[in-house]
Motif scaffolding. Structure first.
Motif, PDB file in Angstrom:
ATOM      1  N   ARG A 206       0.808  -1.224   0.000  1.00  0.00           N
ATOM      2  CA  ARG A 206       0.000   0.000   0.000  1.00  0.00           C
ATOM      3  C   ARG A 206       0.840   1.272   0.000  1.00  0.00           C
ATOM      4  O   ARG A 206       0.464   2.259  -0.636  1.00  0.00           O
ATOM      5  CB  ARG A 206      -0.929  -0.017   1.218  1.00  0.00           C
ATOM      6  CG  ARG A 206      -2.078   0.969   1.123  1.00  0.00           C
ATOM      7  CD  ARG A 206      -2.993   0.840   2.311  1.00  0.00           C
ATOM      8  NE  ARG A 206      -4.146   1.704   2.183  1.00  0.00           N
ATOM      9  CZ  ARG A 206      -5.318   1.342   1.684  1.00  0.00           C
ATOM     10  NH1 ARG A 206      -5.481   0.102   1.265  1.00  0.00           N
ATOM     11  NH2 ARG A 206      -6.314   2.205   1.610  1.00  0.00           N
ATOM     12  N   ASN A 303      -8.573  -8.242   1.660  1.00  0.00           N
ATOM     13  CA  ASN A 303      -8.400  -7.082   0.782  1.00  0.00           C
ATOM     14  C   ASN A 303      -6.973  -6.935   0.260  1.00  0.00           C
ATOM     15  O   ASN A 303      -6.501  -5.821   0.033  1.00  0.00           O
ATOM     16  CB  ASN A 303      -8.803  -5.796   1.513  1.00  0.00           C
ATOM     17  CG  ASN A 303     -10.268  -5.777   1.891  1.00  0.00           C
ATOM     18  OD1 ASN A 303     -11.110  -6.350   1.197  1.00  0.00           O
ATOM     19  ND2 ASN A 303     -10.573  -5.133   3.014  1.00  0.00           N
ATOM     20  N   ASN A 306      -7.068  -5.149  -2.945  1.00  0.00           N
ATOM     21  CA  ASN A 306      -7.286  -3.713  -2.799  1.00  0.00           C
ATOM     22  C   ASN A 306      -5.984  -2.983  -2.488  1.00  0.00           C
ATOM     23  O   ASN A 306      -5.713  -1.901  -3.026  1.00  0.00           O
ATOM     24  CB  ASN A 306      -8.312  -3.432  -1.703  1.00  0.00           C
ATOM     25  CG  ASN A 306      -9.708  -3.882  -2.098  1.00  0.00           C
ATOM     26  OD1 ASN A 306      -9.946  -4.231  -3.258  1.00  0.00           O
ATOM     27  ND2 ASN A 306     -10.620  -3.894  -1.149  1.00  0.00           N
ATOM     28  N   HIS A 307      -5.165  -3.568  -1.595  1.00  0.00           N
ATOM     29  CA  HIS A 307      -3.887  -2.939  -1.256  1.00  0.00           C
ATOM     30  C   HIS A 307      -2.972  -2.870  -2.477  1.00  0.00           C
ATOM     31  O   HIS A 307      -2.270  -1.873  -2.675  1.00  0.00           O
ATOM     32  CB  HIS A 307      -3.202  -3.724  -0.139  1.00  0.00           C
ATOM     33  CG  HIS A 307      -4.027  -3.833   1.109  1.00  0.00           C
ATOM     34  ND1 HIS A 307      -4.738  -2.776   1.621  1.00  0.00           N
ATOM     35  CD2 HIS A 307      -4.247  -4.882   1.956  1.00  0.00           C
ATOM     36  CE1 HIS A 307      -5.363  -3.148   2.728  1.00  0.00           C
ATOM     37  NE2 HIS A 307      -5.083  -4.423   2.949  1.00  0.00           N
ATOM     38  N   VAL A 310      -4.305  -0.085  -4.728  1.00  0.00           N
ATOM     39  CA  VAL A 310      -4.004   1.232  -4.157  1.00  0.00           C
ATOM     40  C   VAL A 310      -2.560   1.620  -4.435  1.00  0.00           C
ATOM     41  O   VAL A 310      -2.252   2.746  -4.853  1.00  0.00           O
ATOM     42  CB  VAL A 310      -4.297   1.241  -2.644  1.00  0.00           C
ATOM     43  CG1 VAL A 310      -3.708   2.490  -1.998  1.00  0.00           C
ATOM     44  CG2 VAL A 310      -5.790   1.185  -2.392  1.00  0.00           C
ATOM     45  N   PHE A 366      -8.561   7.612  -0.098  1.00  0.00           N
ATOM     46  CA  PHE A 366      -8.918   6.203   0.109  1.00  0.00           C
ATOM     47  C   PHE A 366      -9.554   5.986   1.484  1.00  0.00           C
ATOM     48  O   PHE A 366     -10.350   5.057   1.664  1.00  0.00           O
ATOM     49  CB  PHE A 366      -7.689   5.329  -0.047  1.00  0.00           C
ATOM     50  CG  PHE A 366      -7.223   5.182  -1.470  1.00  0.00           C
ATOM     51  CD1 PHE A 366      -8.088   4.733  -2.462  1.00  0.00           C
ATOM     52  CD2 PHE A 366      -5.942   5.531  -1.835  1.00  0.00           C
ATOM     53  CE1 PHE A 366      -7.682   4.607  -3.772  1.00  0.00           C
ATOM     54  CE2 PHE A 366      -5.514   5.408  -3.148  1.00  0.00           C
ATOM     55  CZ  PHE A 366      -6.387   4.944  -4.118  1.00  0.00           C
ATOM     56  N   LEU A 369     -13.102   6.863   0.985  1.00  0.00           N
ATOM     57  CA  LEU A 369     -13.753   5.827   0.178  1.00  0.00           C
ATOM     58  C   LEU A 369     -13.821   4.481   0.897  1.00  0.00           C
ATOM     59  O   LEU A 369     -14.450   3.546   0.382  1.00  0.00           O
ATOM     60  CB  LEU A 369     -13.013   5.653  -1.157  1.00  0.00           C
ATOM     61  CG  LEU A 369     -13.033   6.848  -2.118  1.00  0.00           C
ATOM     62  CD1 LEU A 369     -12.173   6.574  -3.338  1.00  0.00           C
ATOM     63  CD2 LEU A 369     -14.469   7.160  -2.540  1.00  0.00           C
ATOM     64  N   ASN A 370     -13.147   4.400   2.043  1.00  0.00           N
ATOM     65  CA  ASN A 370     -13.075   3.153   2.806  1.00  0.00           C
ATOM     66  C   ASN A 370     -12.529   2.015   1.936  1.00  0.00           C
ATOM     67  O   ASN A 370     -13.081   0.902   1.897  1.00  0.00           O
ATOM     68  CB  ASN A 370     -14.447   2.774   3.363  1.00  0.00           C
ATOM     69  CG  ASN A 370     -14.356   1.691   4.445  1.00  0.00           C
ATOM     70  OD1 ASN A 370     -13.314   1.531   5.090  1.00  0.00           O
ATOM     71  ND2 ASN A 370     -15.446   0.977   4.644  1.00  0.00           N
ATOM     72  N   TYR A 371     -11.458   2.314   1.223  1.00  0.00           N
ATOM     73  CA  TYR A 371     -10.906   1.372   0.253  1.00  0.00           C
ATOM     74  C   TYR A 371      -9.538   0.920   0.733  1.00  0.00           C
ATOM     75  O   TYR A 371      -8.659   1.716   0.962  1.00  0.00           O
ATOM     76  CB  TYR A 371     -10.786   2.032  -1.118  1.00  0.00           C
ATOM     77  CG  TYR A 371     -10.510   1.069  -2.244  1.00  0.00           C
ATOM     78  CD1 TYR A 371     -11.529   0.285  -2.762  1.00  0.00           C
ATOM     79  CD2 TYR A 371      -9.223   0.920  -2.753  1.00  0.00           C
ATOM     80  CE1 TYR A 371     -11.286  -0.590  -3.814  1.00  0.00           C
ATOM     81  CE2 TYR A 371      -8.967   0.048  -3.792  1.00  0.00           C
ATOM     82  CZ  TYR A 371      -9.997  -0.714  -4.307  1.00  0.00           C
ATOM     83  OH  TYR A 371      -9.749  -1.596  -5.324  1.00  0.00           O
TER      84      TYR A 371
END
Length: 371
Positions: A206, A303, A306-307, A310, A366, A369-371
């Motif tokens: 991340r 996730n 997701n990381h 990002v 982010f 966006l809670n991402y």
């Protein structure tokens, strides 16, 4: 050339000075010292210049100092060209000027702050102008793809990307190892050493991989871009390009921007792999967590995709910032080496600052966006 000489008639305050020869830099000789001693104490000097040859500013300065500005302007009526030289030197040497008043420290501090604000505003305006010209150049390139300079693109891609791979991978490897050491030491105190893997995965994917890659390219590529373009500005090669009808932005800026834009995501992914490998080795040696367990924990980490997204999504933005700042500072170089050094330093500092600022913006975005 006749050597400078003089005769003095009269005594006391008023004397008559007769000049002969050339009162120039090459003809003065020892006349300057003798004239100072001869005119000591005289308050009015009448001048006879019938025998005067040439006069330059050096001779005029000797006369001004020896006579202490007591020669009247009327004495030069027969030689107006010499009188103009003497009047110019006399005006500079005899006018009393008060020394410039030095402002107090508080005023100087506010003046420096104000000058800094003005400089920052000027830099912002020039940066916006650079951005506008870059957008126009990109639009012209897209309208005429046949004018793209592919050899320059390939060369810059190799220099800015492939050549940077070893240092990026090595640095990220050690960063991942350091994160693993710190995480293993702290989490082991709570009996949660197994979560070191999650700490390594999240921090490397991340943040650390993309930031370290961008900072290394800021020090490596942004400085190189500023130095290369700045040297071409100093040698007037950029002006020569414009004369020949070549757009410097298409020839110099866009290939460097495209090279970093292409290679930054690839280098970031390589940095991620190297960082995870460094963390894997530490977990294996310090926590006895084997490679199979480490990879299994990566797959099970929530996730993880997701990381990864990002981290990779930041890379193109960082690449644009680093390349644009390096080329912008290079285009602002003046015609001296000192300006080149200042602009190269500014390119590195501003690029690193932009990376940290953009990373903070991404973090807030982010988070929202809670991402």
């Amino acid at each position: 050339m006749m050597p400078a000489d003089f005769d003095i008639a009269g005594k006391g305050d008023a004397v008559r000075l007769r000049l002969t020869g050339d009162w120039t830099t090459g003809g003065l000789g020892r006349a300057a010292g003798r004239l100072d001693a001869a005119l000591a104490g005289a308050t009015r000097v009448d001048l006879d210049i019938d025998g005067l040859g040439h006069l330059d500013t050096a001779g005029a300065l000797v006369l001004v100092r020896a006579s202490r500005c007591s020669i009247p302007a009327e004495a030069w009526t027969s030689r107006p060209e010499a009188g103009r030289i003497y009047a110019m030197v006399q005006r500079l040497g005899c006018e009393d000027r008060a020394p410039p008043r030095k402002s107090d420290p508080i005023t100087r501090s506010f003046a420096r702050i104000g000058q800094g604000v003005i400089d920052a505003g000027r830099e912002a305006m020039l940066s916006l102008a650079f951005l506008g010209r870059l957008i126009v150049a990109i639009g012209a390139m897209l309208r005429r793809p046949g004018r793209i300079r592919w050899p320059a693109w390939v060369s810059q891609t190799e220099r800015a990307g492939l050549d940077a791979l070893p240092i990026v991978a090595l640095t990220s490897f050690f960063i991942g190892a350091v994160v693993a050491f710190i995480g293993a030491d702290l989490l082991d105190n709570f009996g949660a050493a197994v979560f070191t893997v999650e700490l390594i995965v999240i921090s490397v994917l991340r943040e650390f991989a993309v930031v370290i890659t961008a900072v290394l390219l800021a020090g490596r590529s942004a400085s190189a871009f500023a130095a290369e373009v700045g040297a071409m500005r100093m040698n007037q090669e950029v002006d020569a390009m414009r004369v020949m009808g070549v757009d410097p932005f298409q020839a110099l800026v866009i290939p460097r921007l495209a090279a970093l834009l292409l290679m930054m995501p690839l280098l970031t992914f390589a940095a991620m792999v190297a960082g995870l490998f460094g963390g894997l080795l530490v977990c294996w040696t310090q926590l006895n967590l084997g490679p199979a367990f480490f990879l299994e924990r990566i797959v099970l980490t929530s996730n993880v995709a997701n990381h990864l997204v990002v981290g990779l999504s930041k890379a193109p933005v960082f690449a644009i910032g680093v390349a644009a700042i390096g080329c912008r500072q290079g285009m602002a170089v003046a015609g001296d080496v000192e300006s080149l050094g200042r602009r190269v330093t500014a390119a590195v500092v501003q690029a690193i600052f932009a990376i940290i600022l953009l990373d903070a913006v991404f973090a807030l975005m982010f988070l929202e966006l809670n991402y």
